[in-house]
Design an enzyme around this catalytic site. Sequence first.
Site, PDB file in Angstrom:
ATOM      1  N   GLU A  55     -15.087 -46.340  24.573  1.00 41.34           N
ATOM      2  CA  GLU A  55     -13.974 -46.828  25.593  1.00 41.34           C
ATOM      3  C   GLU A  55     -12.541 -46.576  25.375  1.00 41.34           C
ATOM      4  OE1 GLU A  55     -16.444 -50.201  23.149  1.00 41.34           O
ATOM      5  OE2 GLU A  55     -16.027 -48.133  22.823  1.00 41.34           O
ATOM      6  N   ASP A 210     -47.449 -24.297   2.791  1.00 42.09           N
ATOM      7  CA  ASP A 210     -46.627 -23.760   4.167  1.00 42.09           C
ATOM      8  C   ASP A 210     -45.193 -23.250   3.502  1.00 42.09           C
ATOM      9  OD1 ASP A 210     -48.722 -24.742   5.496  1.00 42.09           O
ATOM     10  OD2 ASP A 210     -47.404 -26.363   6.253  1.00 42.09           O
ATOM     11  N   ARG A 217     -33.275 -23.958  12.776  1.00 38.78           N
ATOM     12  CA  ARG A 217     -32.931 -22.599  12.972  1.00 38.78           C
ATOM     13  C   ARG A 217     -32.910 -22.134  14.507  1.00 38.78           C
ATOM     14  NH1 ARG A 217     -37.133 -23.056   9.612  1.00 38.78           N
ATOM     15  NH2 ARG A 217     -38.571 -21.949  10.865  1.00 38.78           N
ATOM     16  N   GLY A 294     -47.560 -33.862   4.772  1.00 39.19           N
ATOM     17  CA  GLY A 294     -48.820 -33.530   5.595  1.00 39.19           C
ATOM     18  C   GLY A 294     -49.790 -34.830   5.841  1.00 39.19           C
ATOM     19  N   LEU A 298     -48.342 -38.559   5.922  1.00 38.16           N
ATOM     20  CA  LEU A 298     -48.165 -39.457   6.955  1.00 38.16           C
ATOM     21  C   LEU A 298     -49.123 -40.686   7.167  1.00 38.16           C
ATOM     22  CD1 LEU A 298     -48.421 -36.272   9.377  1.00 38.16           C
ATOM     23  CD2 LEU A 298     -46.416 -37.926   9.475  1.00 38.16           C
TER      24      LEU A 298
END
Length: 351
Positions: A55, A210, A217, A294, A298
């Site tokens: 604002e 992994d 990046r 993984g 999840l």
Amino acid sequence: MLAEADHKYMQRCIELALNAEGLTYPNPMVGAVVVHDDVILGEGYHVYAGGPHAEVVAINAVKKRELLPESTLYVSLEPCCHYGKTPPCTDLIISSGIPRVVVGTIDTSTKVSGRGVAILRKAGKEVEVGVMENECRWVNRRFFTYHERKRPYITLKWAESADGFIDIERPEGSPVGPYWITGMAERVLVHKWRAMEEAILVGGETIRKDNPRLNVRYWKGKDPVKIILSRSGNIGSYLAGKRTDGGIIVFTGNREFKPDGAEVVFLEENEPAALRICKILYDKGIQSLFIEGGARVLQHFISEGLWDEARIFRGQKYFRNGIKAPVAGGRVISETLFESGVLEVLSNDYL
């Protein structure tokens, strides 16, 4: 005609607000537009916490100040009415002489929660609330979830093969590193997403397989706080050289785990890990959590009902066997086609 104009200019407020996605924590994203006789006199958005609010930017951008008493201010979120790092926006709106204010949605945080609108009305301003309310709440879904549900907004992300596997079977001794399902365009997009969130989480198994960097990046932005969930604490030498601006937090059930360079939070025996993580991150003021894997991690958050959005890349490769992808319900809100597959976004429909 007025309703049509209100919709048009609120849409512009939303577009402006989204310019600062990922930059305003712990503040919400807000856009504002000053309009006179269907002409925009000034506009702006909140860029960073501690900087001028939307604002203020919009009103100060108006060159013909004499037109303010005949203008309408559109703002995607209820103006603040308290002193923080900046003065209350309600004070400036009142002193500007603007007679009409159109608000996208109420700010439900305890510091505002309707008081900004009440102050403006008490000062004699005409205030309309709820124009494109759902869209305005969606812009600040992280902010609203944090303040209303007392936990971070949780986004799940994974890629799965055409036959529903998140990873191939990896015999012991297999090379460490990701097995890509998606292409480079999707990876760039994921890094953009990372820059928008305050924290990123993976499980210990993902760390071991992994060795992910979990940083930004391929996009410009701040690295999110790294969160690792590993009941065993078996993450090898992962923490060596993995420093980020936001730091690293490891959630583990291993009371002997004492890593160098990371904060450790111990899991409780009778409390789901997902719930423990949500409580701790809420206490730390972290409004958003991006979970990249993984599969077991999840699915754990899905099973506990602790997720808000799922972004699923469905690739064209067939694995035939491997680790099954998680399964989330929810409503499909978008589908985007990529060269190597499709991105499906689901909502758990809280907002």
